[in-house]
Design an enzyme around this catalytic site. Sequence first.
Site, PDB file in Angstrom:
ATOM      1  N   ASP A   1       0.896  -1.250   0.207  1.00 21.46           N
ATOM      2  CA  ASP A   1       0.184   0.158  -0.105  1.00 21.46           C
ATOM      3  C   ASP A   1       1.054   1.253   0.064  1.00 21.46           C
ATOM      4  O   ASP A   1       1.603   1.364   0.766  1.00 21.46           O
ATOM      5  CB  ASP A   1      -0.993   0.018   1.220  1.00 21.46           C
ATOM      6  CG  ASP A   1      -1.840   1.247   1.191  1.00 21.46           C
ATOM      7  OD1 ASP A   1      -2.872   0.974   1.097  1.00 21.46           O
ATOM      8  OD2 ASP A   1      -1.384   2.465   1.587  1.00 21.46           O
TER       9      ASP A   1
ATOM     10  N   TYR B   1       2.620  10.240  -0.393  1.00 23.89           N
ATOM     11  CA  TYR B   1       3.728   9.583   0.316  1.00 23.89           C
ATOM     12  C   TYR B   1       5.128   9.821  -0.148  1.00 23.89           C
ATOM     13  O   TYR B   1       6.102  10.057   0.367  1.00 23.89           O
ATOM     14  CB  TYR B   1       3.591   7.932   0.372  1.00 23.89           C
ATOM     15  CG  TYR B   1       2.510   7.392   1.227  1.00 23.89           C
ATOM     16  CD1 TYR B   1       1.355   8.451   1.844  1.00 23.89           C
ATOM     17  CD2 TYR B   1       2.144   6.198   1.455  1.00 23.89           C
ATOM     18  CE1 TYR B   1       0.434   7.868   2.551  1.00 23.89           C
ATOM     19  CE2 TYR B   1       1.013   5.670   2.136  1.00 23.89           C
ATOM     20  CZ  TYR B   1       0.166   6.753   2.400  1.00 23.89           C
ATOM     21  OH  TYR B   1      -1.055   6.074   3.055  1.00 23.89           O
TER      22      TYR B   1
ATOM     23  N   LYS C   1      -3.072   5.756  -3.977  1.00 23.52           N
ATOM     24  CA  LYS C   1      -3.781   6.771  -3.781  1.00 23.52           C
ATOM     25  C   LYS C   1      -3.865   8.118  -4.363  1.00 23.52           C
ATOM     26  O   LYS C   1      -3.020   8.673  -4.711  1.00 23.52           O
ATOM     27  CB  LYS C   1      -4.094   6.875  -2.194  1.00 23.52           C
ATOM     28  CG  LYS C   1      -4.129   5.589  -1.262  1.00 23.52           C
ATOM     29  CD  LYS C   1      -4.214   5.970   0.069  1.00 23.52           C
ATOM     30  CE  LYS C   1      -3.892   4.629   0.762  1.00 23.52           C
ATOM     31  NZ  LYS C   1      -2.586   4.443   0.871  1.00 23.52           N
TER      32      LYS C   1
ATOM     33  N   HIS D   1      -7.827   9.412  -1.585  1.00 22.96           N
ATOM     34  CA  HIS D   1      -7.153   9.464  -0.476  1.00 22.96           C
ATOM     35  C   HIS D   1      -7.812  10.244   0.773  1.00 22.96           C
ATOM     36  O   HIS D   1      -7.757   9.894   1.845  1.00 22.96           O
ATOM     37  CB  HIS D   1      -5.839  10.252  -0.647  1.00 22.96           C
ATOM     38  CG  HIS D   1      -4.799   9.684   0.493  1.00 22.96           C
ATOM     39  ND1 HIS D   1      -3.546   9.791   0.190  1.00 22.96           N
ATOM     40  CD2 HIS D   1      -4.988   9.300   1.775  1.00 22.96           C
ATOM     41  CE1 HIS D   1      -2.862   9.423   1.490  1.00 22.96           C
ATOM     42  NE2 HIS D   1      -3.679   9.106   2.403  1.00 22.96           N
TER      43      HIS D   1
END
Length: 284
Positions: A45, A50, A75, A108
């Site tokens: 994931d 990120y 996401k 997200h």
Amino acid sequence: MNNSVKLNEQTEIPSLGFGVYQVTDKNEAKQAVLDAIDQGYRLIDTAASYGNERAVGEAIKESNVAREDLLITSKLWVDDTGYEATRQAIKDSLQRLQLDYLDLFLIHQPYGDIFGSWHAMNEAKEAGLIKAIGVSNFSIAQITNLAEFSGIKPDVNQIEVNPFNQNTEAVEYLQNYGVKVEAWAPFAEGKNGLFTNDTLQKIADNQGKSIAQVVLRWIIQRGIVPVSKSIKPERMAQNIDVLDFELTDEEMAIITQLDTGESQFFSHEDPKMIIWMAHRTVEK
């Protein structure tokens, strides 16, 4: 206990996953994913926000596991909501990950033009670029609004679930509504002394397991897919070793008593957080 969860007719995911949130160093993120795959994780994931999709992609490419045996999630960040922006964001994530398709793609946060994004995501699913689509951090009202007015239910809602914020009402509603639940921050990032909690330690001692293993098992037994994170191979191995025991009904009930009913991080309904996210710049 089944070791996998069916999202839709073409997608089935493992009952627990590995996440790379806050692993921002490229080499560290790449090595973490390689180690996780080596330890047996198949659900990986990540997210555009990120900043480590490229590192994850490199790890996937270098791993000895076939692509079709891995379940990769990414996401959509808030600055890419809307139909056209989301179409491009999907292509960008695939390019950064060096993949032809994503197994699961999530909105997200529940902000911005989510309906435009949802339309683009459904088109991408029909085109084979995405196998399953979902959301993250949506309240039951927000997910119902999206599903009922679009006519398409999300396959997944990834929300905060841990012993101190058990999200019981949301989990029960989503499961009855036909939406699978994934849990982020299953350990609450160690807040409230989770790893030294006397109640959890007693259960862990009784089971001959660690507190982390008890928490993950508790989440799995609730029919939720936990996504845990560690950069240490020994912790990864421990966290995935939770399918060979079961908590008793009494132990499950005892853990229920730890619920505070509040997020261990922040409220997604806080206007200040919405404003912050709307203006946050992320390096993807």
